[in-house]
Scaffold this active site. Structure first.
Site, PDB file in Angstrom:
ATOM      1  N   GLY A 141       1.080  -1.546   0.039  1.00  0.00           N
ATOM      2  CA  GLY A 141       0.132  -0.034   0.257  1.00  0.00           C
ATOM      3  C   GLY A 141       0.870   1.289   0.174  1.00  0.00           C
ATOM      4  O   GLY A 141       2.056   1.289  -0.195  1.00  0.00           O
ATOM      5  N   TRP A 142      -0.153   2.415  -0.319  1.00  0.00           N
ATOM      6  CA  TRP A 142       0.664   3.747  -0.074  1.00  0.00           C
ATOM      7  C   TRP A 142       2.405   3.786   1.121  1.00  0.00           C
ATOM      8  O   TRP A 142       3.076   3.739   0.735  1.00  0.00           O
ATOM      9  CB  TRP A 142       0.015   4.500  -0.601  1.00  0.00           C
ATOM     10  CG  TRP A 142       0.725   5.943  -0.212  1.00  0.00           C
ATOM     11  CD1 TRP A 142       0.832   7.394   0.999  1.00  0.00           C
ATOM     12  CD2 TRP A 142       1.211   7.443  -1.643  1.00  0.00           C
ATOM     13  NE1 TRP A 142       0.979   8.066   0.871  1.00  0.00           N
ATOM     14  CE2 TRP A 142       1.576   8.535  -0.862  1.00  0.00           C
ATOM     15  CE3 TRP A 142       0.913   6.625  -2.468  1.00  0.00           C
ATOM     16  CZ2 TRP A 142       2.504   8.735  -1.452  1.00  0.00           C
ATOM     17  CZ3 TRP A 142       2.142   7.917  -3.245  1.00  0.00           C
ATOM     18  CH2 TRP A 142       2.285   8.449  -2.865  1.00  0.00           C
ATOM     19  N   GLU A 183       3.493   0.515  -4.822  1.00  0.00           N
ATOM     20  CA  GLU A 183       3.653   1.992  -5.273  1.00  0.00           C
ATOM     21  C   GLU A 183       4.932   2.544  -4.784  1.00  0.00           C
ATOM     22  O   GLU A 183       5.015   3.291  -3.711  1.00  0.00           O
ATOM     23  CB  GLU A 183       3.073   2.333  -4.344  1.00  0.00           C
ATOM     24  CG  GLU A 183       1.169   1.723  -4.277  1.00  0.00           C
ATOM     25  CD  GLU A 183      -0.032   2.558  -4.054  1.00  0.00           C
ATOM     26  OE1 GLU A 183      -0.039   3.258  -3.533  1.00  0.00           O
ATOM     27  OE2 GLU A 183      -0.879   1.837  -3.693  1.00  0.00           O
ATOM     28  N   TYR A 250      -7.252   5.953 -10.214  1.00  0.00           N
ATOM     29  CA  TYR A 250      -8.312   6.657  -9.346  1.00  0.00           C
ATOM     30  C   TYR A 250      -6.814   7.270  -8.404  1.00  0.00           C
ATOM     31  O   TYR A 250      -5.998   6.765  -8.971  1.00  0.00           O
ATOM     32  CB  TYR A 250      -9.098   6.151  -7.654  1.00  0.00           C
ATOM     33  CG  TYR A 250      -8.726   4.840  -7.455  1.00  0.00           C
ATOM     34  CD1 TYR A 250      -7.795   4.817  -6.140  1.00  0.00           C
ATOM     35  CD2 TYR A 250      -9.435   4.040  -8.270  1.00  0.00           C
ATOM     36  CE1 TYR A 250      -7.024   4.123  -6.096  1.00  0.00           C
ATOM     37  CE2 TYR A 250      -8.528   2.377  -7.248  1.00  0.00           C
ATOM     38  CZ  TYR A 250      -8.034   2.861  -6.622  1.00  0.00           C
ATOM     39  OH  TYR A 250      -7.059   1.610  -6.485  1.00  0.00           O
ATOM     40  N   ASP A 251      -7.301   8.923  -8.017  1.00  0.00           N
ATOM     41  CA  ASP A 251      -6.593   8.728  -7.482  1.00  0.00           C
ATOM     42  C   ASP A 251      -5.541  10.193  -9.005  1.00  0.00           C
ATOM     43  O   ASP A 251      -3.966  10.463  -8.155  1.00  0.00           O
ATOM     44  CB  ASP A 251      -5.319   8.355  -6.870  1.00  0.00           C
ATOM     45  CG  ASP A 251      -6.156   8.620  -4.776  1.00  0.00           C
ATOM     46  OD1 ASP A 251      -7.671   8.705  -4.892  1.00  0.00           O
ATOM     47  OD2 ASP A 251      -5.680   7.386  -4.438  1.00  0.00           O
ATOM     48  N   TRP A 388     -11.501   0.906  -3.845  1.00  0.00           N
ATOM     49  CA  TRP A 388     -10.979   0.971  -3.090  1.00  0.00           C
ATOM     50  C   TRP A 388     -11.921   2.185  -2.365  1.00  0.00           C
ATOM     51  O   TRP A 388     -12.771   3.011  -2.623  1.00  0.00           O
ATOM     52  CB  TRP A 388      -9.822   1.599  -3.263  1.00  0.00           C
ATOM     53  CG  TRP A 388      -9.472   2.128  -1.743  1.00  0.00           C
ATOM     54  CD1 TRP A 388      -9.504   3.364  -1.663  1.00  0.00           C
ATOM     55  CD2 TRP A 388      -8.249   1.142  -1.208  1.00  0.00           C
ATOM     56  NE1 TRP A 388      -9.022   3.667  -0.199  1.00  0.00           N
ATOM     57  CE2 TRP A 388      -7.788   2.618  -0.091  1.00  0.00           C
ATOM     58  CE3 TRP A 388      -7.913   0.209  -1.013  1.00  0.00           C
ATOM     59  CZ2 TRP A 388      -7.092   1.509   1.465  1.00  0.00           C
ATOM     60  CZ3 TRP A 388      -6.834  -0.014  -0.137  1.00  0.00           C
ATOM     61  CH2 TRP A 388      -6.662   0.250   1.154  1.00  0.00           C
TER      62      TRP A 388
END
Length: 408
Positions: A141-142, A183, A250-251, A388
Site C-alpha cells: 500500500g501507499w 507503490e 483513481y487518485d 477501494w
C-alpha cells in the site's frame, strides 16, 4: 498516484521483444495462473483500520448485501519489513474480541488460548456463509511500500516469508493467496525505489513459484503517460505470474495540488482541459495493452470516495482553489455515502461525476457513471472491476450493486 515522478529509463528492448513474442510476454503463462473470462471479477478492498474510527466490520459486508455480489475480498494491509512479509496490525487482524452482536454470524469470540479473533476470524466466518468468496491478503500500500526494494534483493526469501505468514496455522484456512500493492517499483510513491526494471518481474516470479496454485495478484499504477510509471518496471514480463492486475485508475488528481485546477480524480477518458496527458483510465489500459498485457489480466479500479477542493467558484472542472475541502477523516477526501447527501453530483465529464456545492468542489463516481465504466470495461474485454474500499459505500451497497449489475 499522489506524486507523479517520471522515470529516466524505459525498457525499450524488453518492450520490443514483447511485441514480437520473444520476451517474457511471448512465453506461456506460469503454472497455476488461471485465465479469466470478461467481466468475471468483482473485487473489494477491506481495510483493517476500518474497525476503529470508521466502525466498519466484516459484518457490514454481509448486512449490506455486498458479500453475495463480491468474488474476492482484498484484506489491506500486511507490512513489508526487513525483506519479509509481516503483520500490519495484530490487534485488528487477529486479536480484537467480537461480541455476538458484532459478529458476522451472531456468535461471540472465544477468549481461550490460541483461539482466533479479530478480522481474520470474522473473514473465516464470512467465507463459511459465502463459500464462493475468495479472501486475499494484500501487502504494502501507499504507506508500507518502502520495504519492497529490500525484498526484491532476495525475492525467494521474501516469497518464503510471505507464504509462511499467509499460511500460518492459526489462519491458514482464511486466505486464498497474496496481493502485492507496491507503490511503485523502480519509481517514486511515498518513498522512491531504485531496484531496477527487472525487480518487479523477479519478485512476482518468486511469489508464483512459492504460492503454486494459490492466487497471486497485484495492484499497479495507472500512469498511462509516455515515460511514466508503467514503463519503469517490467509489468508485461511479470503478468505471466499473476492471476490479474488491479489497475488503480483513481487518485489521478486531487487537493494534493492545493490550488487546483479542479479535476475529477477518476476520469475514464481524456477531456478538454484535463490537467495531465495519460492520467485517465482508458490511457492506462491502452498503455498496458501496448506493453503486451492482455485485457483478461486487467481489472478497472473504482473509487468509493471523492477528492475535493475548497475556495472554488467555478462549477466546471478547471477552476482554481485555496486548499483541500473538509473531509470526515482526511482533508480533501470523503466517502461516497457522505457526498451523495452533502454534495450531490452537478455534472459529468470524462465518464465520471463532479459536484459544486458552496465553495467546495468534488469529483467522484456515482451508480450512473459506474454503469458507463462497466459498459466500457466490457468493450475492452477486461477481467472485471475492483474498488477501494468497502466502507465508502452506502449501508445497502449502492455502488457495489452498480458494479455487479453492470459487469458482463
Amino acid at each position: 498516484m499522489r506524486r507523479r515522478v517520471k522515470p529516466a529509463v524505459v525498457g525499450l528492448v524488453v518492450f520490443a521483444l514483447a511485441l514480437i513474442g520473444l520476451g517474457p510476454v511471448g512465453q506461456a503463462q506460469a503454472e497455476g495462473v488461471k485465465a479469466a473470462a470478461a467481466g468475471e471479477y468483482n473485487i473489494g478492498y477491506f481495510t483493517q483500520w476500518g474497525v476503529y474510527d470508521r466502525d466498519y466490520h466484516v459484518k457490514n459486508i454481509h448486512t449490506s448485501g455486498s458479500a453475495e455480489k463480491l468474488t474476492h475480498i482484498m484484506y489491506a494491509f500486511g507490512n513489508v519489513q526487513n525483506g519479509q512479509c509481516t503483520i500490519g496490525d495484530s490487534y485488528a487482524d487477529y486479536d480484537r474480541y467480537y461480541s455476538a452482536a458484532e459478529s458476522v454470524d451472531g456468535t461471540d469470540d472465544s477468549w481461550d488460548a490460541g483461539e482466533l479473533r479479530g478480522n481474520f476470524n470474522q473473514l473465516r466466518k464470512l467465507k463459511e456463509m459465502y463459500p464462493h468468496l475468495k479472501v486475499v491478503w494484500s501487502f504494502g500500500g501507499w504507506t508500507w511500500s518502502g520495504g519492497f526494494g529490500q525484498a526484491a534483493q532476495n525475492p525467494e526469501a521474501f516469497a518464503q516469508s510471505c507464504y509462511d505468514l499467509v499460511n500460518d496455522p492459526r489462519w491458514s484456512d482464511v486466505f486464498d493467496g497474496i496481493d502485492i500493492d507496491w507503490e511503485y517499483p523502480n519509481e517514486c510513491g511515498l518513498s522512491c525505489d531504485d531496484s531496477g526494471f527487472d525487480s518487479y518481474r523477479n519478485l512476482m516470479s518468486a511469489l508464483r513459484a512459492q504460492f503454486g496454485d494459490d492466487l497471486v495478484t497485484a495492484a499497479i499504477s495507472a500512469d498511462g503517460s509516455n515515460g511514466g510509471k508503467l514503463e519503469a518496471a517490467d509489468y508485461a514480463g511479470a503478468a505471466q505470474y499473476v492471476d490479474f492486475y488491479m489497475v488503480m485508475t483513481y487518485d489521478f488528481f486531487g487537493a494534493f495540488d492545493a490550488d487546483g485546477p479542479t479535476a475529477p480524480h477518476s476520469p475514464l477518458t481524456e477531456y478538454d482541459g484535463i490537467p495531465a496527458d495519460g492520467f485517465n483510465s482508458a490511457a492506462a489500459v491502452a498503455k498496458l495493452k501496448e506493453l503486451g498485457v492482455s485485457g483478461d489480466k486487467l481489472l478497472l479500479g473504482i473509487g468509493f470516495y471523492g477528492r475535493g477542493w475548497t475556495g472554488v467558484t467555478d462549477s466546471a472542472p478547471g477552476g482554481s482553489a485555496t486548499g483541500p475541502a473538509p473531509g470526515t477523516y482526511e482533508p480533501g477526501i470523503e466517502d461516497y455515502k457522505v457526498l451523495k447527501e452533502t454534495c450531490p453530483s452537478t455534472g459529468t465529464i470524462g465518464g465520471t461525476a463532479y459536484a459544486h456545492c458552496g465553495d467546495n468542489w468534488w469529483g467522484y463516481d456515482t451508480p450512473e457513471t459506474i454503469a458507463g465504466k462497466m459498459a466500457w470495461l466490457a468493450e475492452q474485454d477486461l477481467a472485471g472491476a475492483f474498488f477501494w474500499e468497502l466502507s465508502g459505500d452506502t449501508g445497502d451497497g449502492e455502488l457495489i450493486t452498480a458494479i455487479s449489475n453492470g459487469l458482463p
